[in-house]
Design a protein around this motif. Structure first.
Motif, short mmCIF file in Angstrom:
data_model
loop_
_atom_site.label_atom_id
_atom_site.label_comp_id
_atom_site.label_asym_id
_atom_site.label_seq_id
_atom_site.Cartn_x
_atom_site.Cartn_y
_atom_site.Cartn_z
N ASP A 318 -44.88 101.72 33.58
CA ASP A 318 -43.60 101.90 34.25
C ASP A 318 -42.42 101.65 33.33
N ALA A 319 -42.68 101.08 32.15
CA ALA A 319 -41.59 100.71 31.24
C ALA A 319 -41.56 101.55 29.97
N VAL A 320 -42.71 102.05 29.53
CA VAL A 320 -42.77 102.80 28.27
C VAL A 320 -43.57 104.08 28.44
N LYS A 321 -43.22 105.10 27.66
CA LYS A 321 -43.97 106.36 27.68
C LYS A 321 -45.20 106.28 26.79
N LYS A 322 -45.07 105.51 25.73
CA LYS A 322 -46.17 105.38 24.78
C LYS A 322 -46.49 103.90 24.61
N LYS A 323 -47.74 103.53 24.84
CA LYS A 323 -48.11 102.10 24.82
C LYS A 323 -48.60 101.64 23.45
N THR A 324 -48.02 102.19 22.40
CA THR A 324 -48.37 101.76 21.05
C THR A 324 -47.12 101.43 20.26
N VAL A 357 -38.76 97.88 35.75
CA VAL A 357 -39.15 96.97 34.67
C VAL A 357 -38.74 97.56 33.32
N ARG A 358 -38.59 96.68 32.35
CA ARG A 358 -38.32 97.11 30.98
C ARG A 358 -39.21 96.33 30.04
N PHE A 359 -39.48 96.93 28.89
CA PHE A 359 -40.26 96.25 27.86
C PHE A 359 -39.32 95.68 26.81
N ASN A 360 -39.40 94.38 26.61
CA ASN A 360 -38.61 93.71 25.57
C ASN A 360 -39.54 93.31 24.44
N VAL A 361 -39.42 93.99 23.30
CA VAL A 361 -40.26 93.65 22.16
C VAL A 361 -39.69 92.41 21.47
N ASP A 362 -40.55 91.62 20.89
CA ASP A 362 -40.12 90.45 20.11
C ASP A 362 -39.56 90.97 18.78
N LYS A 363 -38.23 91.00 18.68
CA LYS A 363 -37.60 91.58 17.50
C LYS A 363 -37.90 90.80 16.23
N GLY A 364 -38.28 89.55 16.38
CA GLY A 364 -38.63 88.75 15.22
C GLY A 364 -39.91 89.21 14.54
N LYS A 365 -40.68 90.03 15.26
CA LYS A 365 -41.94 90.54 14.70
C LYS A 365 -41.78 91.92 14.06
N LEU A 366 -40.58 92.49 14.14
CA LEU A 366 -40.35 93.84 13.62
C LEU A 366 -39.61 93.81 12.28
N ASN A 367 -39.93 94.77 11.43
CA ASN A 367 -39.15 94.92 10.20
C ASN A 367 -37.94 95.80 10.49
N LYS A 368 -37.17 96.10 9.45
CA LYS A 368 -35.93 96.86 9.66
C LYS A 368 -36.18 98.28 10.15
N ASN A 369 -37.41 98.75 9.99
CA ASN A 369 -37.75 100.10 10.46
C ASN A 369 -38.39 100.09 11.86
N GLY A 370 -38.40 98.90 12.51
CA GLY A 370 -38.96 98.81 13.85
C GLY A 370 -40.47 98.80 13.88
N GLU A 371 -41.10 98.33 12.79
CA GLU A 371 -42.57 98.28 12.72
C GLU A 371 -43.06 96.84 12.78
N LEU A 372 -44.23 96.66 13.35
CA LEU A 372 -44.91 95.37 13.26
C LEU A 372 -45.51 95.24 11.88
N LEU A 385 -42.87 92.17 29.52
CA LEU A 385 -42.53 93.14 30.55
C LEU A 385 -41.68 92.39 31.56
N VAL A 386 -40.41 92.80 31.73
CA VAL A 386 -39.43 92.04 32.50
C VAL A 386 -38.93 92.84 33.69
N LEU A 387 -38.81 92.17 34.85
CA LEU A 387 -38.29 92.82 36.04
C LEU A 387 -36.78 93.01 35.92
N VAL A 388 -36.32 94.16 36.32
CA VAL A 388 -34.88 94.46 36.36
C VAL A 388 -34.51 94.73 37.81
N ASN A 389 -33.58 93.94 38.34
CA ASN A 389 -33.17 94.07 39.74
C ASN A 389 -31.66 94.30 39.79
#
Length: 435
Positions: A318-324, A357-372, A385-389
């Protein structure tokens, strides 16, 4: 809704004046369950979330629902080892007179007789014994006057904001035959808002869930097998085989005085969901206080919670189109995301469209290109995965308000590629950007 656990230091006189004046009688609209009472509230007993309300912050009489605070302090004293269920109490002259006074709810207690704490507690919770409540106040604090101080202090500790406790039983002080607690006035009344009664019920059930075993007892004998044997009938008419039976009901406390009218703090559980309801001064169709209506209207509140509020369930889909997510320097180029369980929330049916709902990635785990960055361990948390009301929820205490969320983790491990593979990739990336 309470903002913080801070309280106005108003005198009993000022609080009483506010309650009896139009200043303290603000109307907040009609409840969803169409309640005909001076105030009402319905709360999720697990989260403290307010589901329905009406005049919830108005200071009103509570009568014998006062005993819920006495129950809390007795159970706390037991829990802390200050008293034991088997301890005995010798009836004082004050307790004897009030436990045998005509017209007051009681289990008769004999002069100078000894009773166990357990016997007095059950008489108070099941039969609403006023003498038993006063006896317990003397056990816990030495005198009812000192116990009243503890009641008001505990109310502040629990985050209650609109309250006035003046005795341990819920009687009107003028009905106490001139023996009202020291430090209170003969005209004082026990008064609490519906929201604060729900707060007290919330903590009573949360901290001492065993209270429901006693409050849910339909009948019980007092001193069975003795010449004092007395069949105690629970004042809660929503229990099994009673006039207003409600499936799942097991508490908590009724109250009735001319000042407070007919009041009730109820609770029921169905399919793992529990609600707390409060009705203050229930009225019939003619606008008169009604003992039956407090149960009928409690049923209407609980019905709203159980039938019009449903569990909404959301998954990662419900939050992302691609789960990778892409992985840098890994043997694999991406990793699958997963959650242990779907995100669930109880919400009124007519408000379902407001939530997502929205997916909040842990930005501390990503490099400048948005990769783990490899390596990644299976089960490693990579976001939430966070509820948005769109509509802000209300809670009996702000400190209970929290984000509804579940962890999102890596569904598999990704080992770091060896030096040769990483170098080859870097060279390929370099020439790819060059040309």
């Amino acid at each position: 809704m309470k903002r913080v656990r801070l309280h106005q230091k108003l005198s009993i006189t000022i609080i009483s004046f506010m309650a009896l004046s139009s200043f303290g009688s603000v109307v907040h609209g009609e409840s969803k369950a169409k309640i005909n009472a001076d105030a009402a509230i319905l709360v999720n007993a697990d989260t403290g979330k307010i589901v329905d309300k009406y005049n919830e912050d108005e200071l009103l009489g509570i009568a014998s629902m006062t005993k819920m605070m006495t129950e809390y302090l007795v159970l706390e004293a037991i829990d802390k080892g200050k008293i034991k269920w088997s301890d005995t109490y010798t009836v004082s002259d004050k307790v004897y007179q009030l436990a045998n006074a005509p017209g007051l709810s009681n289990v008769p207690l004999r002069a100078d007789e000894k009773y166990s704490i357990k016997e007095l507690y059950e008489a108070m919770v099941i039969k609403s014994g006023n003498g038993a409540a006063i006896a317990l106040s003397e056990v816990v604090a030495g005198s009812e006057g000192e116990f009243v101080k503890q009641m008001n202090a505990k109310a502040k500790d629990l985050g209650m904001e609109r309250f006035q406790f003046v005795n341990s039983s819920g009687l009107s002080n003028y009905d106490m035959l001139g023996m009202h607690p020291e430090g209170t006035d003969v005209n004082d009344e026990n008064m609490v808002s519906a929201e604060d009664m729900a707060t007290l019920a919330y903590y009573l059930i949360k901290d001492y869930p065993e209270v429901l075993k006693t409050s849910g007892a339909n009948y019980k004998y007092f001193r069975k097998g003795t010449d004092e044997e007395y069949l105690m009938k629970n004042t809660n008419a929503m229990l099994k085989d009673r006039a207003h039976f409600y499936e799942g009901a097991d508490g908590l406390k009724t109250g009735t005085t001319p000042f407070a009218g007919s009041t009730f703090t109820g609770t029921a559980e169905r399919d793992g969901v529990r609600y707390i309801s409060v009705i203050l001064d229930a009225k019939d169709q003619y606008g008169q206080p009604s003992s039956a209506e407090r149960f009928i209207q409690t049923g209407a509140l609980l019905d709203y919670g159980f039938t019009q509020v449903q569990t909404a369930q959301f998954s990662l889909d419900d939050a992302v189109k691609k789960k990778t997510l892409p992985v840098k320097d890994g043997k694999e180029f991406e990793v699958e995301m997963a959650v242990d369980k779907p995100l669930k929330v109880r919400i009124p049916k007519d408000e379902i469209s407001n939530v997502n709902v929205r997916f909040n990635v842990d930005k501390g785990k990503l490099n400048k290109n948005g990769e783990l960055q490899a390596p990644i361990e299976k089960g490693e948390k990579i976001g939430e995965l966070v509820l948005v009301n769109k509509k802000k929820d209300e809670y009996i205490l702000d400190e209970l308000e929290k984000e509804t969320k579940v962890d999102v983790y890596a569904d598999s491990s990704v080992e770091k590629a060896n030096w040769f593979v990483r170098s080859a990739r870097n060279i390929g990336e370099f020439f790819g950007k060059l040309f």
